[in-house]
Design an enzyme around this catalytic site. Structure first.
Site, short mmCIF file in Angstrom:
data_model
loop_
_atom_site.label_atom_id
_atom_site.label_comp_id
_atom_site.label_asym_id
_atom_site.label_seq_id
_atom_site.Cartn_x
_atom_site.Cartn_y
_atom_site.Cartn_z
N ASP A 165 0.83 -1.22 0.00
CA ASP A 165 0.00 0.00 0.00
C ASP A 165 0.86 1.26 0.00
OD1 ASP A 165 -1.31 -2.35 1.45
OD2 ASP A 165 -3.04 -1.11 1.02
N HIS A 325 -11.69 -2.54 6.92
CA HIS A 325 -11.67 -3.73 6.06
C HIS A 325 -11.87 -4.99 6.88
CE1 HIS A 325 -10.43 -0.95 3.06
NE2 HIS A 325 -9.26 -0.73 3.60
N HIS A 354 -4.07 -0.08 6.52
CA HIS A 354 -2.89 0.80 6.55
C HIS A 354 -2.29 0.88 7.94
CE1 HIS A 354 -4.90 2.68 2.81
NE2 HIS A 354 -4.32 1.54 2.55
FE LIG Z 1 -6.20 -2.02 -0.48
#
Ligand SMILES: [Fe+2]
Ligand SMILES: *[C@@H]1O[C@H](CO)[C@@H](O)[C@H](O)[C@H]1NC(C)=O
Ligand SMILES: *[C@@H]1O[C@H](CO)[C@@H](O)[C@H](O)[C@H]1NC(C)=O
Ligand SMILES: *[C@@H]1O[C@H](CO)[C@@H](O)[C@H](O)[C@H]1NC(C)=O
Ligand SMILES: *[C@@H]1O[C@H](CO)[C@@H](O)[C@H](O)[C@H]1NC(C)=O
Ligand SMILES: *[C@@H]1O[C@H](CO)[C@@H](O)[C@H](O)[C@H]1NC(C)=O
Ligand SMILES: *[C@@H]1O[C@H](CO)[C@@H](O)[C@H](O)[C@H]1NC(C)=O
Length: 465
Positions: A165, A325, A354
């Protein structure tokens, strides 16, 4: 739901149902970086500058080109005219006496037209050898080098970097520089979400170009093994763009055919003592799908006497205790986790969230809809799951964690960083996670891994800090 899993875990622990001798507490690091929003570097940032010279090759990047590491795919972009797709290469810097011809291609995305994207696979390389290569033949020539991996063997040491990411913010630049300061790392396992161009109006594909110029300083010299993330999908019917992964597929080829795969998003490579399986969180993976059938046939092919370290890369984590998520990886976990346990996968790296997180060795494969056994349990045949989606992209850090920390989670922290996996031999690998704020020698999380195939029950090291 999370709390219930956590509570059930500790309860099971207390009554001694688990095989492990000690109940290991998870750790939630209190460390907090200064929270500013992660801002993308402007188009005129130094790292986005195109190289000088007429039609100079830019955005140079390399990735492994076949299954055993004796081929390399060299990619670059020219902007004024196609120019040559030839790569000159050799083992001596001033005698590039081998050459290979590639091809160039171009794509459009809404009102964007890409430059001329060149891909050239150079083959039949010697193992463990430094190669110099040149692109831009007949115009502005640029030279780079890389080192091929040693021939696969059980005790061949090798050091991987882990980045996910990444994006192109000021923080991304710090992450990359921090990774580069580790001179031992030889290749990057990249767990998806490259440039975040899709966050811009009209998915401004100029940001695919800037990203590739930004990371060239590393990926032109060491291969990055690519995993597709959700920011690679670029599905935009409102713009008339309905072919998923279009910019990504044009720009970032993978050696998928070499492992019998039928699409670039799931494939495998061997590198030194590691066997790396890349899975696609955003391609179909249910029973009878191409990815399912490929993976089913793939696991039995892994020869742990040759490549003891079995590593899986995917984007959406299966075990994640952040409030971001949450459970997005669940349906894929349900499909594939029994194989991961059966074939004793050592490590699973994911991105998407993240932040950073490492689990204990746990599995959750007993559930059958009616038996109620839906709690992760300690399992010495199971992999350790690591979320390393902390490259520093513009969306900022995931800071909201579930509480209490579930029993499967060993360590978690909301900071940007990268990790290093230092494989020593068939039984031992040393793993470290480095947050951006620390000097390169500092590991904010570290662990000795014992190999699941060669030391299937050795739990003496795996849960230590
Ligand atoms: Fe992603
Ligand atoms: C290139 O030069 C090397 C020595 O530097 C030699 O071993 C190799 O055979 C040469 N290859 C070709 C294709 O001329
Ligand atoms: C693409 O279209 C958008 C919206 O109309 C516009 O702002 C942008 O400048 C266009 N880009 C190009 C390369 O034409
Ligand atoms: C990015 O990092 C490099 C290496 O530390 C530095 O030279 C460069 O100035 C940085 N650029 C920006 C825009 O932060
Ligand atoms: C597995 O690898 C070992 C070591 O390279 C080799 O001796 C053996 O023949 C391989 N087994 C198979 C089934 O290929
Ligand atoms: C954290 O996430 C939970 C669950 O989504 C939500 O209820 C809560 O408001 C969030 N807390 C903060 C500070 O954003
Ligand atoms: C493997 O590496 C570990 C850690 O460096 C070391 O302690 C061990 O002795 C090595 N094993 C062999 C067989 O060399």
């Amino acid at each position: 739901m999370v709390d219930r899993i956590g509570a059930a875990w500790w309860c099971a622990c207390a009554v001694g149902m688990l095989v492990v001798g000690a109940c290991l507490a998870g750790e939630t690091s209190e460390y907090r970086r200064q929270l500013g929003s992660a801002v993308d570097m402007p188009l005129d940032a130094d790292v986005f500058r195109a190289p000088p010279g007429r039609n100079a090759p830019q955005q140079v990047h390399i990735t492994q080109g076949n299954h055993d590491g004796t081929a390399m795919i060299i990619s670059w972009v020219t902007t004024i005219e196609p120019g040559s797709s030839t790569v000159l290469y050799g083992t001596s810097e001033d005698n590039l006496n081998f050459s290979a011809d590639g091809k160039h291609t171009q794509y459009t995305f809404y009102n964007y037209t890409s430059g001329y994207i060149h891909h050239c696979t150079i083959k039949k390389l010697e193992f463990d050898t430094k190669y110099y290569y040149a692109v831009g033949i007949g115009q502005t020539v640029r030279k780079f080098w890389f080192r091929t991996p040693p021939k696969s063997g059980p005790d061949v040491p090798y050091t991987f970097g882990l980045i996910g990411d990444l994006g192109q913010s000021y923080d991304s630049n710090i992450t990359l520089a921090h990774y580069e300061s580790n001179s031992k790392a030889q290749a990057v396992l990249f767990v998806g979400d490259l440039c975040y161009a899709d966050n811009y109006p009209y998915h401004d594909n100029v940001r695919w170009d800037t990203w590739a110029r930004f990371v060239e300083r590393n990926v032109a010299y060491q291969p990055w093994i690519w995993t597709a993330g959700n920011h690679e999908i670029d599905f935009a019917p409102e713009l008339g763009e309905t072919k998923p992964f279009k910019p990504y597929s044009y720009r970032y080829p993978t050696p998928y055919k070499a492992s019998g795969s039928t699409a670039p998003f799931w494939y495998s490579v061997k590198r030194a003592s590691a066997y790396i399986i890349v899975l696609a969180s955003y391609s179909s993976y249910g029973k009878y799908t191409p990815q399912y059938k490929w993976l089913e046939a793939e696991f039995p092919k892994v020869n742990r006497s040759e490549t003891p370290w079995l590593i899986v890369l995917l984007h959406a984590p299966w075990y994640n205790s952040y409030n971001y998520h949450y459970m997005e990886g669940e349906s894929m976990r349900v499909m594939y986790e029994p194989w991961f346990v059966k074939y004793k996968v050592d490590l699973v790296f994911a991105g998407h969230v993240h932040a950073y997180e490492r689990t204990h060795r746990i599995s959750n494969v007993a559930y059958n809809i009616v038996n109620g056994q839906c709690t992760p349990v300690h399992d010495q045949s199971a992999p350790v799951y690591i979320t390393i989606g902390d490259g520093g992209n513009q969306e900022g850090l995931a800071t909201n964690m579930t509480a209490p920390q579930p029993g499967y989670s060993a360590f978690r922290e909301s900071s940007f960083g990268h990790a290093i996996l230092d494989i020593k031999n068939r039984t031992h690998a040393y793993y470290t996670w480095h947050r951006n704020q620390d000097g390169n020698a500092v590991a904010a999380d570290s662990m000795w891994f014992t190999n699941r195939y060669w030391q299937p029950t050795d739990e003496s090291l795996d849960d230590s800090q």
